[in-house]
Design a protein around this motif. Structure first.
Motif, short mmCIF file in Angstrom:
data_model
loop_
_atom_site.label_atom_id
_atom_site.label_comp_id
_atom_site.label_asym_id
_atom_site.label_seq_id
_atom_site.Cartn_x
_atom_site.Cartn_y
_atom_site.Cartn_z
N ALA A 20 -3.66 4.79 6.64
CA ALA A 20 -3.79 4.03 5.62
C ALA A 20 -3.03 2.76 5.69
O ALA A 20 -3.26 1.64 5.32
N ALA B 76 4.75 8.04 4.91
CA ALA B 76 3.23 7.60 4.44
C ALA B 76 2.12 7.90 5.60
O ALA B 76 2.79 8.02 6.78
N ARG C 202 0.66 4.25 -3.06
CA ARG C 202 0.15 5.20 -2.84
C ARG C 202 1.15 6.36 -2.83
O ARG C 202 1.07 7.61 -3.24
N HIS C 203 2.61 6.06 -2.88
CA HIS C 203 3.71 6.90 -2.83
C HIS C 203 4.63 6.61 -4.07
O HIS C 203 4.54 6.69 -5.07
N GLY D 251 0.93 -1.34 -0.21
CA GLY D 251 -0.08 -0.10 0.00
C GLY D 251 0.96 1.26 0.04
O GLY D 251 0.33 2.26 -0.71
#
Length: 225
Positions: free
Chosen positions: A169, A165, A131-132, A127
């Motif tokens: 999340a 991050a 996302r990054h 994840g």
């Protein structure tokens, strides 16, 4: 003074060399058997199951078009994988990955050594990468391996912050094993290639023989270069 390749390899091979042995199966490969019921610790998070996860993501570093491809199959709860990542991979990265001499891929192979944490931590790491970026994935992975044996919501949240991050999340991905299907697909691919334990490193489709020490992996890469 710039270090020579010999000094880099020596530095990477000084700690944690255990020969060909790795973490072997025994816990089964069906993931964590349900939700984790994660204690978020000091992180004030309302966890919710992510929707539409990207199951095709592959954490990758180096030159995407390199002639030499290195695949590393790992279990985030395997002590040998922690040794490889913390003591040996930095040498491989400095000598081969960062100069874009190889394409380096992370593949999940949840044995699992620890059925409670293997898939959740792998899901959390994926994840972060999605996302990054890939750099964030590998930063999170390093921080996660540093806390191996003491995994918790607090530890994963701290690893998320280290990688820049969102801790909430990350904790949601861990709680719901968001990327379990992707990790199991990786495991199936590894099994079809003959992987039985972790870490197992492949260079251009051939398993590295003799263990996972930096010097051993480097020799396999040099043979292909």
């Amino acid at each position: 003074m710039e270090r020579t390749r010999r000094s880099l390899l020596a530095a990477g091979a000084t700690a944690g060399v255990v020969g060909v042995a790795g973490c072997l199966g025994g816990g089964g490969g069906d993931g964590n058997g349900g939700e984790l019921s994660l204690d978020t610790g000091s992180y004030d998070c309302s966890l919710s199951e992510p929707t539409d996860p990207n199951l095709d993501y592959r954490p990758t570093l180096g030159d995407p078009d390199a002639d030499v491809v290195v695949r590393a199959f790992e279990d985030f709860t395997c002590g040998h994988c922690a040794t490889y990542n913390l003591d040996h991979f930095p040498t491989i990265r400095e000598e081969y990955v960062d100069p874009a001499r190889v394409r380096y891929e992370h593949w999940d192979f949840p044995i699992p050594v620890n059925e409670r944490w293997a898939v959740p931590v792998a899901s959390a790491a994926r994840g972060v990468g999605i996302r990054h970026d890939d750099e964030a994935f590998f930063e999170f992975a390093k921080a996660a391996y540093e806390s191996q044996g003491n995994y918790s919501g607090e530890a994963l949240g701290a690893a998320a912050e280290t990688a820049g991050a969102d801790p909430c999340a990350v904790l949601s991905d861990a709680e719901f094993s968001t990327y379990e299907a992707a990790t199991q697909d990786d495991r199936s691919e590894g099994s079809s290639m003959g992987v039985e334990g972790t870490p197992t490193i492949f260079v251009n489709g051939e398993p590295v023989e003799g263990g996972y020490a930096a010097e051993t992996v480097a020799a396999a890469i040099d043979a292909e270069l």
